[in-house]
Design an enzyme around this catalytic site. Structure first.
Site: not given
Ligand code: TA6
Length: 277
Positions: A53, A71, A149, A194, A252
């Protein structure tokens, strides 16, 4: 650097350093004049089971949700190889190279061969990122997203001003993923934000980062810019400290609105330069 260690350090001297965790090849620290520029949550998990994080995780081959796992793809949750340990260049800068290639795991999840090479160069007030994705296949196209990111550390996100996005179209994930156009010269963040800005300029500037300085972002071959701050939604994340959101902003650089479709035997290259002004 001890074999099997998970952390690689670059030290340019003059209190300029960069630290990379091999888990996701995540930059977890970048200090300029001994001032930390990168946000990592106090609650971040380093057990190798999920993305760190904070820092600068690499999102590949998928930005956002997909059917094959967490994701944002697998690159940020896999252990990368040290292709070339930190080495001082004739310029005095320090370079290190990391790599990730397809494995049984990735092929079971996403059936494409690939080789991802990540070259970092630590300069006096700059951090250079060079990414190359090679498609070793002889007959198969390789579709992917690619994004850095980046979590910037800031004294107060409400005082940050992001310039360069005027006129850009963006998907707003806080408003049903509808598409809007940015009408502000200066983008500020005062609530859950976001947004996936599309076809953004090569240069984006953020004011009021650490020490009241500016951060210049220059990107090449990465068409989009994502702006994120979870605001109070951070309270729903176990690995995000409950009062931390005012001290970070994600800006990002990535290629996420349209995937790259990489022809067999070819390489896609992209880069980013972060500069403390
Ligand atoms: O980059 C923004 C994003 O896509 C947000 O929607 C949020 O989900 C963030 O990434 C962090 O995602 P994660 O999977 O690291 O909690």
């Amino acid at each position: 650097m001890a074999s099997g260690s998970t952390v690689v350090g670059l030290d340019r001297g003059n209190n300029t350093t960069c630290t990379i965790n091999l888990h996701g090849a995540t930059v977890v620290s970048w200090r300029v004049n001994n001032q930390e520029q990168i946000f990592v949550s106090k609650e971040a998990v380093f057990d190798g089971k999920k993305a760190i994080r904070g820092g600068i995780p690499i999102v590949f081959p998928q930005f956002g949700l997909w059917n094959y796992g967490p994701q944002h793809g697998f690159a940020r949750i896999m252990r990368w190889n040290v292709e070339r340990p930190p080495e001082r260049l004739p310029t005095g800068d320090v370079e290190a190279i990391f790599s990730l290639s397809d494995t049984d795991y990735t092929r079971s999840v996403w059936d494409f061969p690939f080789r991802l090479t990540y070259r970092l160069i630590l300069r006096e007030k700059e951090l250079h990122f060079n990414l190359a994705v090679y498609n070793p296949s002889i007959d198969t196209m390789c579709p992917f997203h690619l994004l850095l990111h980046t979590y910037f550390k800031v004294p107060d996100v409400r005082r940050c001003q992001i310039t360069g996005l005027f006129g850009c179209m963006f998907i707003d994930k806080t408003r049903d993923n509808n598409m809007y156009q940015e009408t502000r010269d200066v983008v500020t963040v005062n609530e859950w934000t976001d947004r996936i800005y599309q076809c953004t300029p090569q240069e984006i500037m953020i004011t009021n980062v650490v020490s009241g300085r500016k951060m210049k972002i220059q990107k090449y071959n990465l068409s989009d810019t994502v702006i994120w701050n979870p605001w109070e939604k951070s309270k729903e994340m176990a690995d995000f400290g409950k009062d931390e959101y005012p001290n970070m902003i994600c800006v990002e650089s990535g290629q996420v609105s349209q995937p790259i479709i990489l022809r067999p035997g070819t390489t896609f290259e992209a880069s980013q330069v972060l500069q403390v002004m």
